[in-house]
Enzyme design. Structure first.
Site, mmCIF file in Angstrom:
data_model
loop_
_atom_site.group_PDB
_atom_site.id
_atom_site.type_symbol
_atom_site.label_atom_id
_atom_site.label_comp_id
_atom_site.label_asym_id
_atom_site.label_seq_id
_atom_site.Cartn_x
_atom_site.Cartn_y
_atom_site.Cartn_z
ATOM 1 C CG ASP A 44 -58.270 89.336 12.417
ATOM 2 O OD1 ASP A 44 -59.285 88.790 11.942
ATOM 3 O OD2 ASP A 44 -57.525 90.091 11.754
ATOM 4 C CE1 TYR A 49 -53.471 92.078 7.806
ATOM 5 C CE2 TYR A 49 -53.916 90.957 9.864
ATOM 6 C CZ TYR A 49 -54.340 91.750 8.821
ATOM 7 O OH TYR A 49 -55.634 92.207 8.829
ATOM 8 C CE LYS A 69 -58.540 89.430 8.415
ATOM 9 N NZ LYS A 69 -57.306 89.676 9.186
ATOM 10 C CG HIS A 102 -57.175 90.294 3.614
ATOM 11 N ND1 HIS A 102 -55.940 90.022 4.147
ATOM 12 C CD2 HIS A 102 -57.577 91.432 4.209
ATOM 13 C CE1 HIS A 102 -55.628 90.966 5.021
ATOM 14 N NE2 HIS A 102 -56.610 91.828 5.075
#
Ligand code: A2P
Length: 269
Positions: A44, A49, A69, A102
């Site tokens: 994930d 990120y 996301k 998200h």
């Protein structure tokens, strides 16, 4: 063997995966490669990120279940389609297994338009399944009412200290799978005495007890670690069970003050 859940679109998803929030970009390829060696079947990540490149490198040529996301800044119909293309390019794939919004990002309030873009991406086969993250009952109701398409998954903060009972009941009524982020309470739960007792009784670590609790609760769970030993530990959870006393003790850890991350109703980013 490892367990899977069936999503409301008929697809299957591994119940346990590796989370890579706060895994530095330079470590992502190494960590994900080590996770694959350890037997992880799902990863994930997210555009936010900043480690999709490394994740994609490690997953090249593998059929590992991959989630990414849509970030808040990319909300909107056209914006979401463009952001998906950019994520797919970084990941080195034409499609992902699961694409999530998200955050509802209430300030921008464009999550219904974003959701329509995800519906299109799914129709085109580029996002095999689609869902959301950090949505409340109100947010979910809006997208379902306005599009007729129910998310497969809502990924929310969920751990023994913040069990989200009401939202999980709503998910169950609508056929939405619940996925737990920060399932270990970002590590803060590992010193809890009640969990320590269960760990001693079962001969497992507190992290393993918590991960088993998510699995036994029917949740999808994505513990994060960058440590190779903990990677192995966190997946060695398919050879024991929690008894009724343990489940009851963990139920007792739930608290209205247990939230660690932002509240989706008031988050300002
Ligand atoms: P590290 O990455 O240094 O191993 P969450 O998934 O709830 O966000 O929790 C992640 C945090 O818990 C990270 O700080 C991670 O540290 C730590 N962690 C993950 N697995 C374990 C484990 N098996 N034992 C101890 N700490 C762990």
């Amino acid at each position: 063997g490892q367990s899977e859940v069936t999503l409301n679109d008929g697809r299957r998803m591994p119940q346990l995966g590796l989370g890579v929030w706060r895994t530095p970009a330079d470590d992502a390829a190494r960590v994900v490669a080590a996770a694959l060696d350890a037997g992880y079947q799902a990863v994930d990540t997210a555009s936010a990120y900043k480690n999709e490149d490394g994740v994609g490198q490690a997953l090249a040529g593998r059929d590992t279940f991959l989630t990414t996301k849509l970030w808040n800044d990319d909300q909107g119909y056209d914006e979401a389609l463009r952001a998906f293309d950019a994520s797919a390019k970084r990941l080195g794939r034409d499609s992902v297994d699961l694409y999530l919004i998200h955050w509802p990002a209430p300030k921008k309030g464009r999550f219904v338009d974003s959701w329509k873009a995800l519906v299109r991406l799914q129709r085109e086969g580029r996002a095999k399944s689609i869902g959301v993250s950090n949505f409340t009952e109100d947010h979910l109701t809006r997208i379902i009412d306005e599009t007729g398409v129910t998310p497969a998954v809502n990924q929310i903060e969920l751990h023994p200290r913040f069990q989200q009972t009401a939202l999980r009941a709503f998910h169950a009524r609508h056929g939405i799978q619940t996925e737990s982020w920060s399932p270990l309470g970002q590590g803060q739960l590992l010193e809890d005495p009640a969990l320590g007792d269960i760990a001693r009784r079962t001969g497992k670590s507190p992290a393993q007890v918590i991960i088993r609790w998510h699995l036994d609760s029917g949740l999808i769970v994505i513990p994060k670690t960058v440590n190779p030993e903990r990677l192995k530990q966190n997946i060695a959870v398919f050879d024991f069970a929690l008894d009724a006393a343990a489940m009851e003790a963990i139920a007792g850890l739930d608290s209205p003050e247990g939230r660690i991350g932002p509240d989706p109703m008031t988050a300002t980013f």
